[in-house]
Motif scaffolding. Structure first.
Motif, PDB file in Angstrom:
ATOM      1  N   GLY A 173       0.239  -1.243   0.005  1.00 36.81           N
ATOM      2  CA  GLY A 173       0.328  -0.266  -0.297  1.00 36.81           C
ATOM      3  C   GLY A 173       0.639   1.532  -0.030  1.00 36.81           C
ATOM      4  N   ASP A 174       2.341   1.326   0.509  1.00 42.25           N
ATOM      5  CA  ASP A 174       3.045   2.592   0.435  1.00 42.25           C
ATOM      6  C   ASP A 174       4.022   2.347   0.251  1.00 42.25           C
ATOM      7  N   PRO A 175       4.924   2.929   0.096  1.00 40.25           N
ATOM      8  CA  PRO A 175       6.624   2.819  -0.577  1.00 40.25           C
ATOM      9  C   PRO A 175       7.079   1.419   0.977  1.00 40.25           C
ATOM     10  N   ASP A 176       6.822   2.488   2.325  1.00 41.22           N
ATOM     11  CA  ASP A 176       7.723   2.236   3.260  1.00 41.22           C
ATOM     12  C   ASP A 176       7.426   0.975   3.323  1.00 41.22           C
ATOM     13  N   THR A 177       6.115   0.514   3.373  1.00 39.82           N
ATOM     14  CA  THR A 177       6.094  -1.228   3.709  1.00 39.82           C
ATOM     15  C   THR A 177       6.700  -1.486   2.523  1.00 39.82           C
ATOM     16  N   ALA A 178       6.256  -0.843   1.253  1.00 40.30           N
ATOM     17  CA  ALA A 178       7.191  -2.009   0.419  1.00 40.30           C
ATOM     18  C   ALA A 178       8.841  -1.991   0.619  1.00 40.30           C
ATOM     19  N   ARG A 179       8.929  -1.037   1.434  1.00 45.56           N
ATOM     20  CA  ARG A 179      10.526  -1.667   1.507  1.00 45.56           C
ATOM     21  C   ARG A 179      10.720  -2.259   2.554  1.00 45.56           C
ATOM     22  N   GLU A 180      10.227  -2.478   3.580  1.00 44.06           N
ATOM     23  CA  GLU A 180      10.504  -2.717   4.512  1.00 44.06           C
ATOM     24  C   GLU A 180      10.325  -4.814   4.386  1.00 44.06           C
ATOM     25  N   ARG A 181       8.969  -5.394   3.459  1.00 43.32           N
ATOM     26  CA  ARG A 181       8.783  -6.739   2.738  1.00 43.32           C
ATOM     27  C   ARG A 181      10.354  -6.752   2.182  1.00 43.32           C
ATOM     28  N   TRP A 182      10.480  -5.871   1.254  1.00 44.89           N
ATOM     29  CA  TRP A 182      11.326  -6.460   0.846  1.00 44.89           C
ATOM     30  C   TRP A 182      13.153  -6.977   1.338  1.00 44.89           C
ATOM     31  N   THR A 183      13.486  -5.734   2.400  1.00 40.89           N
ATOM     32  CA  THR A 183      13.867  -6.089   3.303  1.00 40.89           C
ATOM     33  C   THR A 183      13.942  -7.658   4.304  1.00 40.89           C
ATOM     34  N   ALA A 184      13.019  -7.950   4.434  1.00 42.96           N
ATOM     35  CA  ALA A 184      12.655  -9.117   4.541  1.00 42.96           C
ATOM     36  C   ALA A 184      12.982 -10.084   3.869  1.00 42.96           C
ATOM     37  N   MET A 185      12.375  -9.940   2.987  1.00 43.74           N
ATOM     38  CA  MET A 185      12.657 -10.954   1.752  1.00 43.74           C
ATOM     39  C   MET A 185      13.853 -11.360   1.501  1.00 43.74           C
ATOM     40  N   ALA A 186      14.423 -10.729   1.068  1.00 40.80           N
ATOM     41  CA  ALA A 186      15.379 -10.405   0.010  1.00 40.80           C
ATOM     42  C   ALA A 186      16.361 -11.850   0.060  1.00 40.80           C
ATOM     43  N   GLY A 187      16.990 -12.364  -1.052  1.00 42.40           N
ATOM     44  CA  GLY A 187      17.890 -13.781  -0.749  1.00 42.40           C
ATOM     45  C   GLY A 187      17.257 -14.784  -0.040  1.00 42.40           C
ATOM     46  N   ARG A 188      16.180 -14.650   0.440  1.00 40.87           N
ATOM     47  CA  ARG A 188      15.043 -15.874   0.694  1.00 40.87           C
ATOM     48  C   ARG A 188      13.956 -16.413  -0.191  1.00 40.87           C
ATOM     49  N   THR A 189      13.202 -17.552   0.417  1.00 45.55           N
ATOM     50  CA  THR A 189      12.179 -17.844  -0.042  1.00 45.55           C
ATOM     51  C   THR A 189      10.970 -18.163   0.765  1.00 45.55           C
ATOM     52  N   GLY A 190       9.891 -17.275  -0.519  1.00 43.37           N
ATOM     53  CA  GLY A 190       8.624 -17.348   1.033  1.00 43.37           C
ATOM     54  C   GLY A 190       7.145 -17.769  -0.028  1.00 43.37           C
ATOM     55  N   GLU A 191       6.567 -18.386   0.440  1.00 42.07           N
ATOM     56  CA  GLU A 191       5.454 -19.374  -0.288  1.00 42.07           C
ATOM     57  C   GLU A 191       3.872 -18.141  -0.405  1.00 42.07           C
ATOM     58  N   LEU A 192       3.536 -18.071  -1.758  1.00 43.15           N
ATOM     59  CA  LEU A 192       2.401 -17.129  -2.240  1.00 43.15           C
ATOM     60  C   LEU A 192       1.461 -18.467  -2.484  1.00 43.15           C
ATOM     61  N   VAL A 193       0.521 -17.847  -1.508  1.00 43.36           N
ATOM     62  CA  VAL A 193      -0.785 -18.578  -1.064  1.00 43.36           C
ATOM     63  C   VAL A 193      -1.911 -17.824  -1.855  1.00 43.36           C
ATOM     64  N   THR A 194      -2.465 -18.825  -2.719  1.00 42.26           N
ATOM     65  CA  THR A 194      -3.559 -18.424  -3.366  1.00 42.26           C
ATOM     66  C   THR A 194      -5.168 -18.889  -2.872  1.00 42.26           C
ATOM     67  N   GLY A 195      -5.584 -18.389  -2.035  1.00 43.19           N
ATOM     68  CA  GLY A 195      -7.595 -19.165  -2.393  1.00 43.19           C
ATOM     69  C   GLY A 195      -8.396 -18.438  -3.316  1.00 43.19           C
ATOM     70  N   HIS A 196      -9.242 -20.018  -3.813  1.00 39.44           N
ATOM     71  CA  HIS A 196      -9.478 -20.080  -4.826  1.00 39.44           C
ATOM     72  C   HIS A 196     -11.104 -20.362  -4.455  1.00 39.44           C
ATOM     73  N   ALA A 197     -12.464 -19.563  -5.198  1.00 39.71           N
ATOM     74  CA  ALA A 197     -13.722 -20.153  -4.955  1.00 39.71           C
ATOM     75  C   ALA A 197     -14.474 -20.447  -6.262  1.00 39.71           C
ATOM     76  N   VAL A 198     -15.048 -20.776  -6.512  1.00 35.24           N
ATOM     77  CA  VAL A 198     -15.657 -20.857  -8.174  1.00 35.24           C
ATOM     78  C   VAL A 198     -17.318 -20.799  -7.393  1.00 35.24           C
ATOM     79  N   LEU A 199     -17.722 -20.565  -8.140  1.00 40.28           N
ATOM     80  CA  LEU A 199     -19.579 -20.728  -8.032  1.00 40.28           C
ATOM     81  C   LEU A 199     -19.998 -20.334  -8.655  1.00 40.28           C
ATOM     82  N   ARG A 200     -21.303 -21.415  -9.137  1.00 42.01           N
ATOM     83  CA  ARG A 200     -21.785 -21.891 -10.172  1.00 42.01           C
ATOM     84  C   ARG A 200     -23.297 -21.629  -9.865  1.00 42.01           C
ATOM     85  N   LEU A 201     -23.864 -20.031 -10.642  1.00 41.23           N
ATOM     86  CA  LEU A 201     -25.408 -20.154 -10.559  1.00 41.23           C
ATOM     87  C   LEU A 201     -26.153 -21.442 -11.565  1.00 41.23           C
ATOM     88  N   ALA A 202     -27.571 -20.806 -10.668  1.00 40.09           N
ATOM     89  CA  ALA A 202     -28.904 -21.308 -11.248  1.00 40.09           C
ATOM     90  C   ALA A 202     -30.216 -20.441 -10.981  1.00 40.09           C
TER      91      ALA A 202
END
Length: 207
Positions: A90-119
């Protein structure tokens, strides 16, 4: 049958269009922070799936009158690192903090999915799931990181990075499904569509 994407993400829209589907787009405007606060003790994969389901359900109720037999797809992605989920900075300072924490490391990108079928305008069938992809981050120099933050790209994407944009320069590799890192897992979506009785080929546009 029309697929409705309950997301404002241009990356998710791009993945679906490249895969032969041209969905309608309807933004849910779900209060993500409030929902996460209400489920603070849930596991990471449960949290993102709850968000995806809330988005899809909100949109399904809205479009039922105009598209009574639609398929509605909701997604939510977050980066899991150091025992915590990170969404859009949301803002540059937070983005900078995130990159400081994750640079050179491995994280997990987790994506939730929902499929709804209408009738007949009502939610008839539901399939939900999540996908996890390991992301190995590079170590951008301070000047590179500042240049990246200045583009604005990392401010409004999960984990403060993209795979399919400028952020791709700073990803060393991934372990798993690349489309999941972009925001919507095609292998998982195919299985979830099957769970509500639809094959993705039925949704392909001409060309």
């Amino acid at each position: 049958m029309r697929l409705v994407l309950a997301s404002a993400s241009p990356a998710r829209l791009g993945v679906l269009r490249s895969a032969g589907i041209d969905p309608l787009v309807a933004v849910s405007e779900v209060d993500e922070d409030a929902l996460l606060a209400a489920h603070a003790d849930e596991a990471p994969e449960k949290k993102v799936t709850l968000l995806a389901s809330a988005k899809a359900t909100t949109v399904a109720r809205r479009v039922g009158d105009t598209h009574p037999d639609a398929l509605v797809v909701g997604c939510d992605s977050m980066l899991f690192l150091d025992g915590a989920l990170a969404g859009k900075p949301g803002d540059p300072d937070t983005a900078r903090e995130r990159w400081t924490a994750m640079a050179g490391r491995t994280g997990e990108l987790v994506t939730g999915h929902a499929v709804l079928r209408l009738a007949g305008g009502e939610i008839d069938r539901v399939a939900e799931g999540h996908a996890v992809t390991g992301v190995r981050f590079a170590e951008p120099t301070p000047d590179e990181l500042e240049a990246y933050i200045a583009t604005g790209e990392p401010l409004n994407v999960a984990g403060a990075f993209t795979l399919d944009g400028r952020g791709g320069w700073f990803v060393e590799g991934i372990d798993g499904d690349p489309s999941n890192v972009i925001g919507i897992s095609l292998p998982l979506l195919r299985r979830l569509l099957g769970g509500v009785g639809v094959s993705p080929v039925e949704l392909w546009t001409g060309g």
